[in-house]
Design a protein around this motif. Structure first.
Motif, PDB file in Angstrom:
ATOM      1  N   GLU A 214       0.838  -1.039  -0.258  1.00  0.00           N
ATOM      2  CA  GLU A 214      -0.010  -0.100   0.000  1.00  0.00           C
ATOM      3  C   GLU A 214       0.854   1.250   0.031  1.00  0.00           C
ATOM      4  O   GLU A 214       0.736   2.106  -0.669  1.00  0.00           O
ATOM      5  CB  GLU A 214      -0.978   0.055   1.321  1.00  0.00           C
ATOM      6  CG  GLU A 214      -1.828   1.002   1.333  1.00  0.00           C
ATOM      7  CD  GLU A 214      -2.499   1.361   2.568  1.00  0.00           C
ATOM      8  OE1 GLU A 214      -3.137   0.413   3.171  1.00  0.00           O
ATOM      9  OE2 GLU A 214      -2.453   2.517   3.016  1.00  0.00           O
ATOM     10  N   LEU A 215       1.979   1.425   0.757  1.00  0.00           N
ATOM     11  CA  LEU A 215       2.892   2.499   0.764  1.00  0.00           C
ATOM     12  C   LEU A 215       3.483   2.649  -0.499  1.00  0.00           C
ATOM     13  O   LEU A 215       3.603   3.589  -1.028  1.00  0.00           O
ATOM     14  CB  LEU A 215       3.949   2.172   1.960  1.00  0.00           C
ATOM     15  CG  LEU A 215       3.268   2.045   3.400  1.00  0.00           C
ATOM     16  CD1 LEU A 215       4.439   1.664   4.250  1.00  0.00           C
ATOM     17  CD2 LEU A 215       2.781   3.611   3.879  1.00  0.00           C
ATOM     18  N   ALA A 216       3.873   1.639  -1.334  1.00  0.00           N
ATOM     19  CA  ALA A 216       4.604   1.612  -2.503  1.00  0.00           C
ATOM     20  C   ALA A 216       3.512   2.127  -3.546  1.00  0.00           C
ATOM     21  O   ALA A 216       3.782   3.127  -4.283  1.00  0.00           O
ATOM     22  CB  ALA A 216       4.883   0.285  -3.070  1.00  0.00           C
ATOM     23  N   ASP A 217       2.087   1.906  -3.423  1.00  0.00           N
ATOM     24  CA  ASP A 217       1.104   2.625  -4.323  1.00  0.00           C
ATOM     25  C   ASP A 217       0.981   4.080  -3.981  1.00  0.00           C
ATOM     26  O   ASP A 217       0.790   4.824  -4.949  1.00  0.00           O
ATOM     27  CB  ASP A 217      -0.418   1.919  -3.823  1.00  0.00           C
ATOM     28  CG  ASP A 217      -0.493   0.465  -4.467  1.00  0.00           C
ATOM     29  OD1 ASP A 217       0.266   0.145  -5.574  1.00  0.00           O
ATOM     30  OD2 ASP A 217      -1.325  -0.246  -3.818  1.00  0.00           O
ATOM     31  N   GLU A 218       0.935   4.409  -2.684  1.00  0.00           N
ATOM     32  CA  GLU A 218       0.840   5.708  -2.283  1.00  0.00           C
ATOM     33  C   GLU A 218       1.939   6.841  -2.736  1.00  0.00           C
ATOM     34  O   GLU A 218       1.800   7.966  -2.630  1.00  0.00           O
ATOM     35  CB  GLU A 218       0.476   5.805  -0.773  1.00  0.00           C
ATOM     36  CG  GLU A 218      -0.753   5.333  -0.482  1.00  0.00           C
ATOM     37  CD  GLU A 218      -2.076   5.706  -0.900  1.00  0.00           C
ATOM     38  OE1 GLU A 218      -2.034   7.083  -0.967  1.00  0.00           O
ATOM     39  OE2 GLU A 218      -2.997   4.922  -1.306  1.00  0.00           O
ATOM     40  N   THR A 219       3.035   6.211  -2.856  1.00  0.00           N
ATOM     41  CA  THR A 219       4.286   7.126  -2.915  1.00  0.00           C
ATOM     42  C   THR A 219       4.654   7.211  -4.323  1.00  0.00           C
ATOM     43  O   THR A 219       6.146   7.455  -4.584  1.00  0.00           O
ATOM     44  CB  THR A 219       5.493   6.500  -1.934  1.00  0.00           C
ATOM     45  OG1 THR A 219       5.653   5.254  -2.456  1.00  0.00           O
ATOM     46  CG2 THR A 219       5.032   6.687  -0.508  1.00  0.00           C
ATOM     47  N   GLY A 221       5.986   8.944  -7.340  1.00  0.00           N
ATOM     48  CA  GLY A 221       6.928  10.305  -7.594  1.00  0.00           C
ATOM     49  C   GLY A 221       7.752  10.173  -6.775  1.00  0.00           C
ATOM     50  O   GLY A 221       8.687  11.370  -6.661  1.00  0.00           O
ATOM     51  N   TYR A 222       7.897   9.405  -5.787  1.00  0.00           N
ATOM     52  CA  TYR A 222       8.790   9.635  -4.777  1.00  0.00           C
ATOM     53  C   TYR A 222      10.129   9.033  -5.318  1.00  0.00           C
ATOM     54  O   TYR A 222      10.101   7.745  -6.032  1.00  0.00           O
ATOM     55  CB  TYR A 222       8.648   8.683  -3.362  1.00  0.00           C
ATOM     56  CG  TYR A 222       7.682   9.490  -2.344  1.00  0.00           C
ATOM     57  CD1 TYR A 222       6.722  10.255  -2.829  1.00  0.00           C
ATOM     58  CD2 TYR A 222       7.870   9.556  -1.102  1.00  0.00           C
ATOM     59  CE1 TYR A 222       5.874  10.855  -2.014  1.00  0.00           C
ATOM     60  CE2 TYR A 222       7.253  10.184  -0.017  1.00  0.00           C
ATOM     61  CZ  TYR A 222       6.095  10.908  -0.593  1.00  0.00           C
ATOM     62  OH  TYR A 222       5.358  11.512   0.153  1.00  0.00           O
ATOM     63  N   SER A 223      11.500   9.493  -4.849  1.00  0.00           N
ATOM     64  CA  SER A 223      12.508   9.082  -5.281  1.00  0.00           C
ATOM     65  C   SER A 223      13.228   8.064  -4.251  1.00  0.00           C
ATOM     66  O   SER A 223      12.683   7.960  -3.060  1.00  0.00           O
ATOM     67  CB  SER A 223      13.513  10.420  -5.468  1.00  0.00           C
ATOM     68  OG  SER A 223      14.060  10.703  -4.157  1.00  0.00           O
ATOM     69  N   GLY A 224      14.092   7.402  -4.588  1.00  0.00           N
ATOM     70  CA  GLY A 224      14.859   6.378  -3.330  1.00  0.00           C
ATOM     71  C   GLY A 224      14.943   7.286  -2.316  1.00  0.00           C
ATOM     72  O   GLY A 224      14.767   6.676  -1.068  1.00  0.00           O
ATOM     73  N   ALA A 225      15.768   8.544  -2.234  1.00  0.00           N
ATOM     74  CA  ALA A 225      16.095   9.106  -1.251  1.00  0.00           C
ATOM     75  C   ALA A 225      14.611   9.678  -0.362  1.00  0.00           C
ATOM     76  O   ALA A 225      14.817   9.778   0.836  1.00  0.00           O
ATOM     77  CB  ALA A 225      16.829  10.327  -1.654  1.00  0.00           C
ATOM     78  N   GLU A 226      13.724   9.993  -1.063  1.00  0.00           N
ATOM     79  CA  GLU A 226      12.412  10.395  -0.327  1.00  0.00           C
ATOM     80  C   GLU A 226      11.750   9.245   0.492  1.00  0.00           C
ATOM     81  O   GLU A 226      11.417   9.398   1.616  1.00  0.00           O
ATOM     82  CB  GLU A 226      11.625  11.040  -1.371  1.00  0.00           C
ATOM     83  CG  GLU A 226      11.923  12.549  -1.781  1.00  0.00           C
ATOM     84  CD  GLU A 226      11.054  12.795  -3.113  1.00  0.00           C
ATOM     85  OE1 GLU A 226      10.994  14.089  -3.256  1.00  0.00           O
ATOM     86  OE2 GLU A 226      10.684  12.150  -3.997  1.00  0.00           O
ATOM     87  N   ILE A 227      11.867   8.026  -0.151  1.00  0.00           N
ATOM     88  CA  ILE A 227      11.392   6.834   0.472  1.00  0.00           C
ATOM     89  C   ILE A 227      12.085   6.667   1.790  1.00  0.00           C
ATOM     90  O   ILE A 227      11.711   6.168   2.768  1.00  0.00           O
ATOM     91  CB  ILE A 227      11.296   5.517  -0.540  1.00  0.00           C
ATOM     92  CG1 ILE A 227      10.356   5.818  -1.617  1.00  0.00           C
ATOM     93  CG2 ILE A 227      11.172   4.228   0.347  1.00  0.00           C
ATOM     94  CD1 ILE A 227      10.435   4.677  -2.755  1.00  0.00           C
ATOM     95  N   GLU A 228      13.553   6.641   1.503  1.00  0.00           N
ATOM     96  CA  GLU A 228      14.410   6.723   2.974  1.00  0.00           C
ATOM     97  C   GLU A 228      13.919   7.519   3.910  1.00  0.00           C
ATOM     98  O   GLU A 228      13.724   7.130   4.867  1.00  0.00           O
ATOM     99  CB  GLU A 228      15.938   6.834   2.453  1.00  0.00           C
ATOM    100  CG  GLU A 228      16.792   6.721   3.668  1.00  0.00           C
ATOM    101  CD  GLU A 228      18.397   6.927   3.255  1.00  0.00           C
ATOM    102  OE1 GLU A 228      18.460   7.901   2.289  1.00  0.00           O
ATOM    103  OE2 GLU A 228      19.245   6.523   4.115  1.00  0.00           O
ATOM    104  N   SER A 229      13.699   8.748   3.379  1.00  0.00           N
ATOM    105  CA  SER A 229      13.109   9.836   4.663  1.00  0.00           C
ATOM    106  C   SER A 229      11.655   9.414   5.102  1.00  0.00           C
ATOM    107  O   SER A 229      11.522   9.661   6.354  1.00  0.00           O
ATOM    108  CB  SER A 229      13.286  11.188   4.141  1.00  0.00           C
ATOM    109  OG  SER A 229      13.501  11.398   2.840  1.00  0.00           O
TER     110      SER A 229
END
Ligand code: ATP
Length: 270
Positions: A214-219, A221-229
């Motif tokens: 679900e989190l992957a669906d919601e994010t 446009g997020y980059s790897g760096a943004e997923i890390e934050s």
């Protein structure tokens, strides 16, 4: 000051397993950079030269630096990083001098991977106005290209550059014998985001019920760096709630906070 402009790591602690969602790019980098270092005889047998330089291009925070570090780790090569902006210097000859020092250092420490981040700082298409600053930047670039011409294609020094402004690059640096292997590193897709989430939560105490899909669906446009934050921020919420396990709601709160911060950025910069 010269040494400060470069970052030297004997063995960066990044492995291919730490990089998510860009398997194809990992494969290409291994083929273009790792293989010539580890099995140069393969290229000899076939009778071709490996790519001279590899250019990684794509949006910020997608794993370009990680890729370069992971190859250095895999090949036991010294990782020498220089930001393109550091090569833009006020005094005549200073930029070229740094380029010479960079390659000299690489020769002393070979096998070595030279990584030039933000290569666009020294290699953007020049506008009509030829100011003296521009000419100096141009000279620095020429010095870089001549150093590249000078080294053995099958030798122990490999060069990787990165940019997130590919469209602005001076095409002269892409000619054969220069940065002649282009690898695009895109923003992660849905599955890539899920993989990256899994990577960055590996060391975290994650409760059952956290729904990475679900989190992957919601994010989007997020980059790897943004997923890390996002993962770090979720951990902060768990601490704030005095828990030692991170719950799904912590990720949702973290997501809401990041989204709110982003939209206030837009408002304040408007
Ligand atoms: P820039 O263009 O801003 O220099 P970059 O593409 O070089 O960005 P990195 O420095 O490699 O980005 O990534 C920054 C951080 O974001 C990494 O240290 C890592 O934690 C995380 N990250 C980025 N991309 C990925 C990915 N594909 N897989 C796992 N983590 C990633």
């Amino acid at each position: 000051a010269r040494a400060q402009a470069m970052e030297i790591t004997e063995r960066p602690e990044v492995g291919y397993e730490d990089i998510g969602g860009i398997d194809e790019q990992v494969r290409e980098v291994r083929e273009a950079v790792e293989q010539p270092l580890i099995e140069p005889e393969r290229f000899e047998e076939v009778g071709i030269d490996p790519p001279s330089g590899v250019l990684l291009h794509g949006p910020p925070g997608t794993g370009k630096t990680m890729l370069a570090k992971a190859v250095a780790n895999q090949t036991d090569a010294t990782f020498i990083k220089m930001a393109g902006s550091e090569l833009v210097r006020k005094f005549i000859g200073e930029g070229s001098r740094l380029v010479r020092d960079l390659f000299e250092l690489a020769r002393e420490r070979e096998p070595a991977i030279i990584f030039i981040d933000e290569i666009d700082a020294v290699a953007t298409t020049r506008t009509e106005s030829k100011t003296s600053g521009d000419a100096e930047v141009q000279r620095t670039m020429m010095q870089l290209l001549s150093e590249m011409d000078g080294f053995e294609a099958r030798g122990e020094i490999r060069i990787i550059a990165a940019t997130n402004r590919f469209d602005m690059l001076d095409r002269a640096i892409l000619r054969p014998g220069r940065f002649d292997r282009l690898i695009e590193v895109p923003e992660p897709d849905r599955d890539g985001r899920e993989q990256i989430l899994e990577i960055h939560t590996r060391g975290m105490n994650i409760a059952d019920g956290v729904d990475f899909a679900e989190l992957a669906d919601e994010t989007d446009g997020y980059s790897g760096a943004e997923i890390e934050s996002l993962a770090t921020e979720a951990g902060m919420f768990a601490i704030r709630n005095e828990r030692d396990e991170v719950h799904h709601e912590d990720f949702v709160d973290a997501f809401d906070k990041i989204e709110a911060d982003d939209s206030s950025d837009v408002i304040s910069s408007a």
